[in-house]
Enzyme design. Structure first.
Site, PDB file in Angstrom:
ATOM      1  N   CYS A  39       2.397  -4.709   6.802  1.00  0.00           N
ATOM      2  CA  CYS A  39       2.264  -4.507   5.366  1.00  0.00           C
ATOM      3  C   CYS A  39       3.575  -4.023   4.749  1.00  0.00           C
ATOM      4  O   CYS A  39       4.540  -3.752   5.448  1.00  0.00           O
ATOM      5  CB  CYS A  39       1.162  -3.491   5.076  1.00  0.00           C
ATOM      6  SG  CYS A  39      -0.481  -4.077   5.537  1.00  0.00           S
ATOM      7  N   HIS A  84       0.824  -1.212   0.000  1.00  0.00           N
ATOM      8  CA  HIS A  84       0.000   0.000   0.000  1.00  0.00           C
ATOM      9  C   HIS A  84       0.852   1.253   0.000  1.00  0.00           C
ATOM     10  O   HIS A  84       2.055   1.209   0.217  1.00  0.00           O
ATOM     11  CB  HIS A  84      -1.009   0.007   1.153  1.00  0.00           C
ATOM     12  CG  HIS A  84      -0.438   0.014   2.536  1.00  0.00           C
ATOM     13  ND1 HIS A  84       0.271   1.071   3.064  1.00  0.00           N
ATOM     14  CD2 HIS A  84      -0.506  -0.915   3.518  1.00  0.00           C
ATOM     15  CE1 HIS A  84       0.604   0.798   4.309  1.00  0.00           C
ATOM     16  NE2 HIS A  84       0.162  -0.412   4.606  1.00  0.00           N
TER      17      HIS A  84
END
Length: 179
Positions: A154, A134
């Site tokens: 992430c 992301h």
């Protein structure tokens, strides 16, 4: 089916298709995500090297693009449990796209796999989930300058870079994450 029922069915279908069209009345253009397009060779694999903080998008043996990135706030080792702040290691796949991510755009990775779930279950714990590539988005722009590894597990890059990655990847693309 009578003519009247056919007309009602046709009108219903037209109304449904019209609802799927453009933005709702009152929606600002700025609220609609703009997407880059990619027309180059297909990405056949993503290779993530956590130790070097480097990700490569490959088509066969050819590196198409490479990016630096940040990881979870506990970057060393394989993710084992929800909340451990680690980024997984192993083979996964692109399994979803989120155009309205709070981190600009996001691409989901298929963590946890069955082996990850079984390992966590031995300890009566959850393996976690929602591991993504992301961007930074508003929250990341505050956290990222203070700490390179700021996510909950992430793989984070700039908003401009995630726009490229989002455009280049397809569902099912293999993702190899190395320690």
């Amino acid at each position: 089916m009578t003519i009247l029922n056919r007309r009602h069915a046709a009108l219903g279908l037209i109304a449904a298709l019209a609802a799927c069209g453009g933005p709702k009345s009152g929606t600002r253009t700025a609220d609609i995500p703009q997407f880059k397009r990619y027309s180059g060779p297909p990405v056949t694999q993503v290779v993530v090297q956590k130790g070097q903080r480097r990700m490569h998008l490959l088509s066969g043996q050819t590196v198409l693009k490479s990016y630096d990135f940040g990881l979870g706030n506990q970057p060393v080792g394989h993710k084992q449990f929800e909340g451990d702040g680690k980024t997984p290691e192993g083979q996964y796949f692109v399994d979803r796209f989120n155009p309205r991510s709070r981190y600009h755009l996001s691409v989901g990775i298929s963590y946890p796999n069955e082996r990850d779930k079984a390992y966590a279950a031995q300890f009566g714990l959850n393996a976690g989930g929602d591991i993504m590539f992301h961007g930074r988005g508003p929250e990341g722009r505050v956290l990222a300058p203070k700490n390179r590894d700021w996510t909950a597990g992430c793989i984070a890059m700039t908003d401009q870079e995630i726009e490229d990655v989002y455009a280049m990847l397809q569902l099912g693309t293999p993702v190899m994450i190395y320690g």
